[in-house]
Motif scaffolding. Structure first.
Motif, PDB file in Angstrom:
ATOM      1  N   GLU A 250      -5.831 -34.695 -19.267  1.00 45.28           N
ATOM      2  CA  GLU A 250      -4.976 -33.511 -19.083  1.00 45.28           C
ATOM      3  C   GLU A 250      -4.917 -33.323 -17.659  1.00 45.28           C
ATOM      4  O   GLU A 250      -3.624 -32.963 -17.286  1.00 45.28           O
ATOM      5  CB  GLU A 250      -5.554 -32.336 -19.839  1.00 45.28           C
ATOM      6  CG  GLU A 250      -5.542 -32.233 -21.455  1.00 45.28           C
ATOM      7  CD  GLU A 250      -6.820 -33.241 -21.851  1.00 45.28           C
ATOM      8  OE1 GLU A 250      -7.689 -33.623 -20.964  1.00 45.28           O
ATOM      9  OE2 GLU A 250      -6.709 -33.622 -23.064  1.00 45.28           O
TER      10      GLU A 250
ATOM     11  N   ARG B 115      -2.548 -35.862 -15.951  1.00 44.46           N
ATOM     12  CA  ARG B 115      -1.208 -35.848 -16.367  1.00 44.46           C
ATOM     13  C   ARG B 115      -0.712 -34.523 -15.504  1.00 44.46           C
ATOM     14  O   ARG B 115       0.673 -34.612 -14.971  1.00 44.46           O
ATOM     15  CB  ARG B 115      -1.024 -35.681 -17.620  1.00 44.46           C
ATOM     16  CG  ARG B 115       0.338 -35.500 -18.306  1.00 44.46           C
ATOM     17  CD  ARG B 115       1.268 -36.613 -18.015  1.00 44.46           C
ATOM     18  NE  ARG B 115       2.547 -36.264 -18.400  1.00 44.46           N
ATOM     19  CZ  ARG B 115       3.624 -37.052 -18.367  1.00 44.46           C
ATOM     20  NH1 ARG B 115       3.616 -38.523 -17.803  1.00 44.46           N
ATOM     21  NH2 ARG B 115       4.732 -36.803 -18.829  1.00 44.46           N
ATOM     22  N   GLU B 116      -1.560 -33.462 -15.570  1.00 46.99           N
ATOM     23  CA  GLU B 116      -0.708 -32.261 -15.009  1.00 46.99           C
ATOM     24  C   GLU B 116      -0.503 -32.325 -13.530  1.00 46.99           C
ATOM     25  O   GLU B 116       0.383 -31.863 -13.022  1.00 46.99           O
ATOM     26  CB  GLU B 116      -1.643 -31.071 -15.405  1.00 46.99           C
ATOM     27  CG  GLU B 116      -1.463 -30.480 -16.675  1.00 46.99           C
ATOM     28  CD  GLU B 116      -2.801 -29.810 -17.166  1.00 46.99           C
ATOM     29  OE1 GLU B 116      -3.566 -29.089 -16.156  1.00 46.99           O
ATOM     30  OE2 GLU B 116      -2.748 -29.307 -18.197  1.00 46.99           O
TER      31      GLU B 116
END
Length: 390
Positions: free
Chosen positions: A361, A364-365
């Motif tokens: 996560e 990706r962020e």
């Protein structure tokens, strides 16, 4: 014939590579064209026929293709290949309806053609400075000094004459400024990856055992042989590990010969992949690999392969000092190592063991916030329209 105020801005993009050819420059130019089209511009792309076996269709309008000389790896590389694009390009620019602005992509020979035709037709030019080609030429011992000087002259002349020079990072921007002086035409737009194509969504491939992925160009300044040396050390204790190269470039064959000569098991050289398939391979990898050879003056480079991995939720093992090292370290994107086979082997070992592995996560962020190609293209499109007087 001049453009009426009610007419859409007419933009011509001159680039030797364009999608669906799976290379970073092609993705960058397609993203720019899409952003310009979204802004209401009438865009024409003057490019080449894609290499044999390329899958995919044009996703933008106005793409005009012309035959070009490619090498045995199906790349447009080397001065003969460049001329096979640039000479017809001059006629294509001369004979078409007068645009409001010409955007040129490297090599510097293409920049010179666009600059000369811009002067002749009184059209402003924009040059996309993604790399410093004269620095890269200077770093290769086999390149004669006269050639380096010629490349430098073409490059700096193009930059000085351009209404806008689009740079992809602070390091590139600073280097251009060091060569021609700081000026208002220098516009740092950034770079990134197509986060709609490189994604965490979708299945991983069915590959035996844990594997590392090196995707993209193999040349002197990337120094990908460091991973072969490191993997040879790692393989002795982790025989289940594999190293997959999805690559092209001047150093690929030498690298493959090195692996065969030393009898290193677990390393495979495969062909280039379409972006979506490359993302799928990265999703299943222990880590993506990136490197910059120290001492060649390319420490400012930020390889796009970093963003391809992080957009796919996969951390990166990077070898080499400079901007990429700092980005991996400071962004928490994986394992940043000095350009040393023992240290790189340690980083690859840590990746295999999941030591300090960043969450999917977070990767990706971070990419969406800092390395979206769509965001960079929007900034580039705004600069192009400003150059066109819009």
């Amino acid at each position: 014939m001049s453009r009426r105020p009610t007419d859409p801005p007419r933009v011509v993009v001159a680039t030797r590579v364009f999608t669906p050819e799976p290379v970073a420059a092609a993705f960058r130019q397609e993203a720019l064209v899409r952003a310009l089209e979204k802004a209401g511009c009438e865009v024409s792309v003057l490019t080449t026929r894609p290499p044999r076996g390329t899958v995919g269709k044009d996703r933008v309008h106005g793409v005009s293709r012309f035959p070009v000389k490619r090498d045995h790896q199906q790349q447009v590389r080397g001065y003969v290949s460049y001329m096979s694009f640039d000479v017809p390009l001059a006629l294509r620019l001369l004979l078409r309806r007068r645009p409001d602005v010409i955007v040129a992509e490297p090599p510097p020979t293409t920049g010179i053609v666009a600059t000369v035709l811009g002067v002749l037709r009184r059209v402003p030019t924009v040059f996309y400075a993604a790399d410093i080609w004269s620095d890269a030429s200077e770093s290769v011992d086999s390149v004669p000094r006269a050639v380096v000087a010629g490349v430098r002259l073409m490059e700096t002349t193009t930059w000085r004459r351009a209404a806008k020079v689009l740079t992809i990072s602070t390091g590139v921007d600073d280097r251009v400024a060091a060569l021609i002086g700081r000026r208002s035409s220098l516009t740092m737009v950034g770079n990134g990856i197509d986060t709609d194509t490189f994604t965490v969504d979708g299945p991983a491939p069915e590959e035996a055992g844990p594997y590392f992925v090196y995707g993209g160009t193999v040349s002197e300044w990337q120094g990908a042989d460091i991973f072969v040396e490191a993997f040879a050390r790692l393989r002795a204790e982790r025989p289940e590990a594999r190293l997959l190269f999805f690559s092209e470039g001047s150093g690929k064959e030498d690298l493959a010969a090195m692996v065969e000569r030393q009898g290193i098991e677990g390393i495979e050289f495969r062909g280039r992949l379409a972006p979506a398939e490359m993302s799928r391979m990265l999703r299943g990898a222990v880590a993506g690999l990136s490197s910059i050879t120290p001492g060649l003056g390319y420490e400012f480079a930020l390889p796009t392969k970093i963003y391809a991995a992080t957009a796919s939720g996969t951390p990166v093992v990077h070898a080499g000092e400079g901007a990429a090292f700092e980005r991996i370290r400071d962004g928490g994107l994986g394992w940043a190592s000095e350009y040393d086979p023992e240290q790189v082997a340690d980083a690859m070992r840590a990746a295999l063991d999941g030591e300090d592995r960043p969450p999917t996560e977070h990767l990706r962020e971070w990419t969406l916030e800092h390395a979206s190609l769509q965001g960079a293209a929007a900034r580039a499109a705004a600069a192009v329209m400003e150059a066109a007087g819009c």
